[in-house]
Design a protein around this motif. Sequence first.
Motif, PDB file in Angstrom:
ATOM      1  N   GLU A 324       1.036  -1.441   0.124  1.00 53.25           N
ATOM      2  CA  GLU A 324      -0.277   0.327  -0.155  1.00 53.25           C
ATOM      3  C   GLU A 324       0.608   1.539   0.284  1.00 53.25           C
ATOM      4  OE1 GLU A 324      -4.052  -0.386   2.312  1.00 53.25           O
ATOM      5  OE2 GLU A 324      -2.127  -0.450   3.603  1.00 53.25           O
ATOM      6  N   PRO A 325       0.361   2.528  -0.994  1.00 52.31           N
ATOM      7  CA  PRO A 325       1.420   3.600  -0.586  1.00 52.31           C
ATOM      8  C   PRO A 325       1.011   4.389   0.664  1.00 52.31           C
ATOM      9  CG  PRO A 325      -0.976   4.033  -1.644  1.00 52.31           C
ATOM     10  CD  PRO A 325      -0.809   2.395  -1.418  1.00 52.31           C
ATOM     11  N   PRO A 326       2.426   4.832   0.886  1.00 47.72           N
ATOM     12  CA  PRO A 326       2.801   5.657   2.305  1.00 47.72           C
ATOM     13  C   PRO A 326       1.053   7.197   2.583  1.00 47.72           C
ATOM     14  CG  PRO A 326       4.348   5.501   0.997  1.00 47.72           C
ATOM     15  CD  PRO A 326       3.822   5.133   0.355  1.00 47.72           C
ATOM     16  N   TYR A 327       0.176   7.473   2.152  1.00 49.09           N
ATOM     17  CA  TYR A 327      -0.431   8.244   2.485  1.00 49.09           C
ATOM     18  C   TYR A 327      -1.923   7.939   2.842  1.00 49.09           C
ATOM     19  CZ  TYR A 327      -2.344   6.827  -2.482  1.00 49.09           C
ATOM     20  OH  TYR A 327      -3.290   6.606  -3.186  1.00 49.09           O
ATOM     21  N   ILE A 328      -1.817   6.080   2.475  1.00 52.24           N
ATOM     22  CA  ILE A 328      -2.919   5.092   2.787  1.00 52.24           C
ATOM     23  C   ILE A 328      -2.800   4.343   4.130  1.00 52.24           C
ATOM     24  CG2 ILE A 328      -4.330   2.944   2.248  1.00 52.24           C
ATOM     25  CD1 ILE A 328      -4.184   3.449  -0.348  1.00 52.24           C
ATOM     26  N   VAL A 348      -3.372  -4.407  18.945  1.00 51.07           N
ATOM     27  CA  VAL A 348      -2.219  -3.562  17.741  1.00 51.07           C
ATOM     28  C   VAL A 348      -1.352  -2.451  18.030  1.00 51.07           C
ATOM     29  CG1 VAL A 348      -3.339  -1.405  17.927  1.00 51.07           C
ATOM     30  CG2 VAL A 348      -5.020  -2.655  17.667  1.00 51.07           C
ATOM     31  N   LEU A 349      -1.166  -2.580  19.161  1.00 50.06           N
ATOM     32  CA  LEU A 349       0.368  -2.416  19.569  1.00 50.06           C
ATOM     33  C   LEU A 349       1.273  -3.438  18.929  1.00 50.06           C
ATOM     34  CD1 LEU A 349       0.655  -1.530  23.411  1.00 50.06           C
ATOM     35  CD2 LEU A 349       0.983   0.094  21.231  1.00 50.06           C
ATOM     36  N   ASP A 350       1.649  -4.555  18.938  1.00 49.59           N
ATOM     37  CA  ASP A 350       1.549  -5.048  18.460  1.00 49.59           C
ATOM     38  C   ASP A 350       2.026  -4.915  16.497  1.00 49.59           C
ATOM     39  OD1 ASP A 350       3.613  -7.984  18.482  1.00 49.59           O
ATOM     40  OD2 ASP A 350       2.276  -8.743  17.161  1.00 49.59           O
ATOM     41  N   GLU A 351       0.599  -4.895  16.263  1.00 50.28           N
ATOM     42  CA  GLU A 351       0.351  -4.685  15.048  1.00 50.28           C
ATOM     43  C   GLU A 351       2.135  -3.204  14.219  1.00 50.28           C
ATOM     44  OE1 GLU A 351      -0.845  -4.864  10.567  1.00 50.28           O
ATOM     45  OE2 GLU A 351      -0.474  -6.111  11.929  1.00 50.28           O
ATOM     46  N   LEU A 352       1.704  -2.305  14.946  1.00 49.33           N
ATOM     47  CA  LEU A 352       2.194  -0.805  15.373  1.00 49.33           C
ATOM     48  C   LEU A 352       3.798  -1.162  15.346  1.00 49.33           C
ATOM     49  CD1 LEU A 352      -0.240   1.642  17.062  1.00 49.33           C
ATOM     50  CD2 LEU A 352      -0.041   1.754  14.536  1.00 49.33           C
ATOM     51  N   LYS A 353       3.775  -1.695  16.096  1.00 50.75           N
ATOM     52  CA  LYS A 353       5.508  -1.476  15.888  1.00 50.75           C
ATOM     53  C   LYS A 353       6.155  -2.915  14.965  1.00 50.75           C
ATOM     54  CE  LYS A 353       5.573  -3.474  21.157  1.00 50.75           C
ATOM     55  NZ  LYS A 353       6.120  -4.399  22.063  1.00 50.75           N
ATOM     56  N   GLY A 354       5.249  -3.328  14.408  1.00 53.58           N
ATOM     57  CA  GLY A 354       6.032  -3.339  12.912  1.00 53.58           C
ATOM     58  C   GLY A 354       5.754  -3.180  11.354  1.00 53.58           C
ATOM     59  N   TYR A 355       5.465  -1.654  12.010  1.00 51.75           N
ATOM     60  CA  TYR A 355       5.143  -0.497  11.209  1.00 51.75           C
ATOM     61  C   TYR A 355       6.391   0.237  11.518  1.00 51.75           C
ATOM     62  CZ  TYR A 355       0.492  -2.218  10.730  1.00 51.75           C
ATOM     63  OH  TYR A 355      -0.965  -2.935  10.141  1.00 51.75           O
ATOM     64  N   THR A 361      10.169   6.940   5.849  1.00 53.26           N
ATOM     65  CA  THR A 361      10.151   7.546   6.803  1.00 53.26           C
ATOM     66  C   THR A 361       9.045   8.157   7.500  1.00 53.26           C
ATOM     67  OG1 THR A 361      10.958   9.182   5.875  1.00 53.26           O
ATOM     68  CG2 THR A 361      12.457   7.643   6.401  1.00 53.26           C
ATOM     69  N   GLU A 362       8.641   8.710   6.795  1.00 54.05           N
ATOM     70  CA  GLU A 362       6.576   8.648   6.763  1.00 54.05           C
ATOM     71  C   GLU A 362       6.160   8.044   8.089  1.00 54.05           C
ATOM     72  OE1 GLU A 362       5.415  11.741   4.044  1.00 54.05           O
ATOM     73  OE2 GLU A 362       6.693  13.599   4.031  1.00 54.05           O
ATOM     74  N   THR A 363       5.677   6.990   7.379  1.00 56.75           N
ATOM     75  CA  THR A 363       5.213   6.243   7.606  1.00 56.75           C
ATOM     76  C   THR A 363       6.171   5.319   9.322  1.00 56.75           C
ATOM     77  OG1 THR A 363       3.978   5.569   5.385  1.00 56.75           O
ATOM     78  CG2 THR A 363       4.062   3.616   7.209  1.00 56.75           C
ATOM     79  N   SER A 364       6.460   5.152   9.409  1.00 58.92           N
ATOM     80  CA  SER A 364       7.596   4.414   9.918  1.00 58.92           C
ATOM     81  C   SER A 364       7.678   6.019  11.751  1.00 58.92           C
ATOM     82  CB  SER A 364       9.120   3.878   9.705  1.00 58.92           C
ATOM     83  OG  SER A 364      10.009   5.808   9.853  1.00 58.92           O
ATOM     84  N   GLN A 365       7.720   6.832  11.002  1.00 60.02           N
ATOM     85  CA  GLN A 365       7.090   7.854  11.845  1.00 60.02           C
ATOM     86  C   GLN A 365       5.875   7.775  12.745  1.00 60.02           C
ATOM     87  OE1 GLN A 365       9.988   9.854  13.752  1.00 60.02           O
ATOM     88  NE2 GLN A 365       8.651  10.400  14.830  1.00 60.02           N
ATOM     89  N   ALA A 366       4.871   7.532  12.294  1.00 59.20           N
ATOM     90  CA  ALA A 366       3.094   7.421  12.688  1.00 59.20           C
ATOM     91  C   ALA A 366       3.226   6.743  13.356  1.00 59.20           C
ATOM     92  CB  ALA A 366       3.140   7.965  11.197  1.00 59.20           C
TER      93      ALA A 366
END
Length: 600
Positions: A324-328, A348-355, A361-366
């Motif tokens: 998926e593109p970063p904006y999505i 959800v925390l476990d899922e967010l850790k993977g991102y 970089t913007e997606t990982s920072q988000a």
Amino acid sequence: MPYLGGEETVRELRRALSNPHIQTDHLRYRNTIHRVIRLMSQGVDVSGLFSEMVKACATGDIVQKKLVYVFLCSYASVNPELSLLVINTLRKDCSDPNPMVRSLALRNMCNLRLPGLCEYVEQPLTAGLKDKAACVRRVAVLGWAKIHALLPNTEIDAAVVNELYGLLRDPDPVVMVNCLRALEEILEEEGGVAINKPIAHHLLNRLKECDVWGQSEVLSVLQRYRPRSEDELFDILSLLDPALLSHHVPIMAATLRLFLSLCSMLPAVCVSALERARGPLLAAAGSSSRELRYAALCHIQLLLRSEPGLMGEHYKRFYCGYAEPPYIKQSKIQVLVELVNDDNVAVVLDELKGYCTDVNTETSQAAINAIAVLQTLRDLVWVSPQYGDAVCSALEKWEDQLQDTQGRGALLWLLGVYGDRLSGAPYILEDFIDGVRSEVSAEVKTELLTATLRVFLSRPAETQDMMGRLLQHCIEEELDMCVRDQALLYYRLLHCGIEDVRRVLQCGRRSDLSLGPLIGRPPEPISQWASIFNTLEPLMLGASSAGNSDPSTLTPYTLTSHSEPMTSDPHLMTPKLKDPDLTGENITWEFLEVSFILNV
């Protein structure tokens, strides 16, 4: 053979179009015209063939007529005088027995877009409104809208407007929808089509006959109608109910917006409509079209403002896909943060850790900011100092896990405020000071200066040497002027005496001890955002927040300070919107009681 686009090519085509032998051979003549259109589509200037092409439109072959009309409409503005020669042929075609020829002639008469020819077009358009063939009426209705756009200062005859109102009851649904579009443009200064009770009910009863975009147009126009009684309101809602579950997203979105508009005084009905639209919205959020997926996510964020639990059971539908593109991805992360509750927080925390390790970089920072544990702990003790002991017990070995600037800044702030309670505070600061030359963030350096000076006040023996090294580096070697000026300020403040330093850095913070942490922002009234639903504004807001990796600035309701003001008083903060132009007005909150939102 002449090269493509050369003058010789145009001369050759002129000779071919004027050759009697080719003109008598129907197929060769059509192929020559086709060559002209092909060159025109490739950007070659073939306007010199206008006279020959005008003669070619006098034919009974519909295919040849279409080709010639495309050419004439493209070059009419270049040859306005010669375009008069076309009008006679077009007016003659408007009386042709074949309805396809009549509609084609009417369409191209309007597409010439020459103000001087409008007087020749009005009579065929008026006759076209009463034509027996629906395809001709469709073109004639839109033709009047084109005339109005071409001559905006000229008032359309009242008889024509009345005729258009009458065609709202035309048996052909496309003619009806075209009338709505034409009247909306012609009567724009008067507010558009006048929607009274008979017209509104007629449009509602014929809604199913229209195509997808026709239904969307009808539903949009009906926004202006207000039922006279509660019984009429529920009759309208009953007619709209099937469209609320439509698998066509434009119809569902337009229907939901109309529901929210009609039921603005009935919150329970609005909530019920949102629940019924949940399925189609989730389907749109998983669409194969990226554009549709993003639009659905932006609108889901609107819904969650008022109904945070609306999508709670379906949080897994907002997990990010690898391709998926970063904006999505960033929009999905924002939705996931809204859907966290006691039951799914660990998942959800476990899922967010993977991102957090995403290549973008913007997606990982988000993702990192969505987790935001240290920032949340800092905000918690800022609002409620009574939780200081609990926060101090949770700060063990955090310095080894920090990867982002905001996290390091939050840790340093906590060390400065609670350095007297944390046994390892000077040693953590020493690690930061030893690596200050490799630190690139000015924000972290300023927090390090403040934290070191604060810890020095409570533990001078352990901190004096490292504080001297830090001040020397920031004053003599630091390139950032803000960091250097702050170091000079602290150095001169130390010369004034310890009591002055203590009074400046450890002044009492005013806070209501009865305040506790907020688990989520309070739900907004649906009416607060209903007017922008199914418009471009949610996408604009989504675009502004997608490029901002800090969730504390995504909305005016989540307000987080990244550094403590010199007054140490949250009542004196004056936060502003990140981009006030996107909301339609410039809003500033002054002397606002700050409330912090836990993002975990």
